[in-house]
Each structure stands twice: as structure tokens, then as C-alpha cells.
Design a protein around this motif. Sequence first.
Motif, PDB file in Angstrom:
ATOM      1  N   THR A 354      67.271  33.315  82.246  1.00 60.07           N
ATOM      2  CA  THR A 354      68.093  32.414  81.431  1.00 60.07           C
ATOM      3  C   THR A 354      68.596  33.176  80.208  1.00 60.07           C
ATOM      4  O   THR A 354      68.033  33.077  79.115  1.00 60.07           O
ATOM      5  CB  THR A 354      67.283  31.184  80.977  1.00 60.07           C
ATOM      6  OG1 THR A 354      66.079  31.628  80.346  1.00 60.07           O
ATOM      7  CG2 THR A 354      66.938  30.299  82.164  1.00 60.07           C
ATOM      8  N   VAL A 356      70.469  34.217  76.903  1.00 63.11           N
ATOM      9  CA  VAL A 356      70.878  33.420  75.746  1.00 63.11           C
ATOM     10  C   VAL A 356      72.109  34.047  75.096  1.00 63.11           C
ATOM     11  O   VAL A 356      72.188  35.257  74.922  1.00 63.11           O
ATOM     12  CB  VAL A 356      69.725  33.327  74.727  1.00 63.11           C
ATOM     13  CG1 VAL A 356      70.151  32.493  73.507  1.00 63.11           C
ATOM     14  CG2 VAL A 356      68.498  32.713  75.389  1.00 63.11           C
ATOM     15  N   SER A 357      73.066  33.199  74.722  1.00 58.86           N
ATOM     16  CA  SER A 357      74.265  33.631  73.977  1.00 58.86           C
ATOM     17  C   SER A 357      75.027  34.747  74.695  1.00 58.86           C
ATOM     18  O   SER A 357      75.489  35.704  74.068  1.00 58.86           O
ATOM     19  CB  SER A 357      73.887  34.098  72.561  1.00 58.86           C
ATOM     20  OG  SER A 357      73.212  33.060  71.868  1.00 58.86           O
TER      21      SER A 357
END
Length: 427
Positions: A354, A356-357
Amino acid sequence: MDYQEPLAFRMRPKDLDGVLGQKRLLGPDGALRKSLEKKTPFSMIFFGPPGTGKTTIALAYARSMGMHYALINAVTTDKKEMGEKIADAKLFGHAILIVDEVHRLDKTKQDLLLPYVEDGTFFLIGATTSNPYISLSRAIRSRCRIFEMEPLSDGDVVEGLKRAIAGKEGYGDSLTVSQEGLEYIARLSGGDLRFAYNFLEQAYISSIPGKEIGLEDLKAIERVPNYASDKDEEEHYDSVSALQKSIRGRDVDAALYYLARLCASGDLDSIKRRLLVTAYEDIGLANPNAVMRCQLAIMAAEQVGFPEAVIPLGDSVVDLCLSPHSKSGCLSIQKAMDFVGQNPPMVRDYLKLTPVSLKEEDKYPYDRPDLWEKIAYLPEAFEKERFFVPNQRSASSYEKALLEQYKRLSSTKRSGNLAQLKKTKAD
């Protein structure tokens, strides 16, 4: 009626001159012989199979030195007894403490001995069937010389039996055993003189006075060789190790011999683990089908159990020995494991579960299989590292095909710029 000690105890020699075997230690240039000549004792550990004379030699050495000595067994001793023996040693200035089954001393008891071995209160002689490099603390080992005892030859065992038959400590010529019978006992003993003495004792109990004990009489008492059938014994694990090394060296006869020894012990679990590891480690990518057949043979052995389990296991050992071999997979993962153990963990952002950003154009392209072989997967700091160790000399067609595929993929220029890769057209 007076109780008579077991023959093995009665036949213990009074000094080193009466000890059978172990010529490397006891011969003219042997370490113990030189120590005795110069009256210079030292601490030592005797390591070897049962019945090879470890405790016997320790006692004979102490008597030959003319020193005060004490014998304790690590299985039954406690700190109180050890303290008493240490106090006795102090009274004599110098003494020898013999510890049978020394590997059974826990670390606290081993540490208790250290200062007294260090300051010369006593010289320690330990006897053990377990590898001292594994079972004893480094502190104890560093203060002792380690001597590995060898199984006695059949000739040595026969000589020991003849001494027992003729000697006053034994039977004083009150029984007669044929030469063929003596050789049979020696052969079954596997170099264990204690086993041979116990066998002779049983023969004496069963004998008819005045009648020679022959081969058939002895076979009626025992037919099972005294091999290391106890799976907790050191020699059992030596056989496990020798099995893999024999397969690795493609010596079919040796591999079958060690397999047979392990099967005789009934330890199917050790055989299964070792064969499976051997198949993947030493045959591996050179013959995946042989690896799979090994797994099937193990399953069959589990289903039928011993004694029939020896049939699929024997088939698999022959198959593995004569198969093409390759350690490529094993060496490759080991190289990677060594590297991981010395470097911090890293994962590229677009490979994370997952991220992020991360912009959409920089995310992993699940819908572009044409790009998957062009993406860089190793962390950027390690992108030039190579862990796969190809077997360049493999005779296996399968492994040759893997090598060709590896060469093709290695020539592909990989990139971590996914946004740029995505701009290229799909193949």
C-alpha cells in the motif's frame, strides 16, 4: 553367593600398557605416552563412540601417572559431590578429576570446574559420546586438549575377548570359544568392546561346561549388529551427514550403506528430512523431476512404514546419486541471505503493498504485463547486486534452458521510472 562385577568392569586395565587400540594416542609418539614419560599431565576431553575406552583410558592414565584421582558421572553428580571432590583434590596438591558423560554437565556445573582447572587444583579428563565442540562450553574446551577416539578394530576386540577368556579377572580358561565365534562377536560389536564383553558374558551364562561355544551358539544369542541404532547418539547423526555427502559425491554404494544404517535405527523422520534437503540442495534445478520423485518416495515410505519403507527410500537414493547435480539454487539463496544479514531492508515504493503519496503514473502497472520484465525490482541502493549463481557447466537440458533465460533477462535494461515506462506502447 558373592556378587560378581560385570566382565567389562573386571577387564579394565590397570595402566596404559593394558589398553587396547587407540595407537594414535598410546603409541610411542602418542600424546598420552609422551605425557606419561615426561610426567606432565594436562586436561583433556575424550570424544568417541561407546565402548572405545574413553573412561578406561582416563582411569589407566591416572593410575599410570601415580596421581590421586576421582571419578564422577555427570548424569548423577550434583554440586555437593563436585565440591567434595574439589576439596579432596586440594588436599593432594594435584589430582585428576574424571567426568564421565561430561556433556551432561549444565553450564553452571561446567563453570564450577573452570577456576580449579585453571589454577591446577586438578586436571580434568572428560569422556563424552557427543561432539564437544557443540556440547561443551568454549571456556571448558579452551582449557582442554580434545582427542577423538576411534572404534576398535575387529582384531583389537578379538584380543580383548581372548584376554577375558584366559585372564584371572575374566574366566580363567573356564570356557572355550571358537575362533570363528570370536570373530563373529567382534564383527557384531562394531568396535564397541563393552558390547563384546557383555555378549561374551551372555555366552558364558548360556554355555554348557566343557563344551566349546561355536558360531551357531552365538547366533542363537544375538544376530543384530551393535550399530548406532539409538537416534540420540552422535554416530547416528554422523550417518545422517554421511548419507548426504555420499549422495553429493554420487557414491551409490556408500549412500545405500548409510541409508541402511539409518533404516536399521528406525528413525524415518531423520531420513525424510535429510533426503528432502539433499534433493533440493544438491540435485535441485538440474533435475526437478528427481526432487519430485524423492517427495513421492518419502510419502510412500510414510504410508507403508518399516520394514517395507526401505524400498521407496532405496529407489530414491539411487535416483538422487545418479541424477545430474546442481547447487545453483542453494548457493543463490545463501548468497542473498548473507547479503540481507548485513544490509538494511529496503523496498522500492511502487513495490509496496500500500504505497503512500505515490502518483498514479508512478504506481505498479498491473495492467501492463509487457512492462513487467523491464521494471527494476531490487532496491535502488542494491540494483547492481546479483545473487543467482548459475551452474555454467550443467549437463542438464532443463538447467541449460534456465541459464539461457537468465542471460536473456540479464541483458534487459530495467528501470525504476515507471511513468516513463508507461509511455511506451504495449508490445
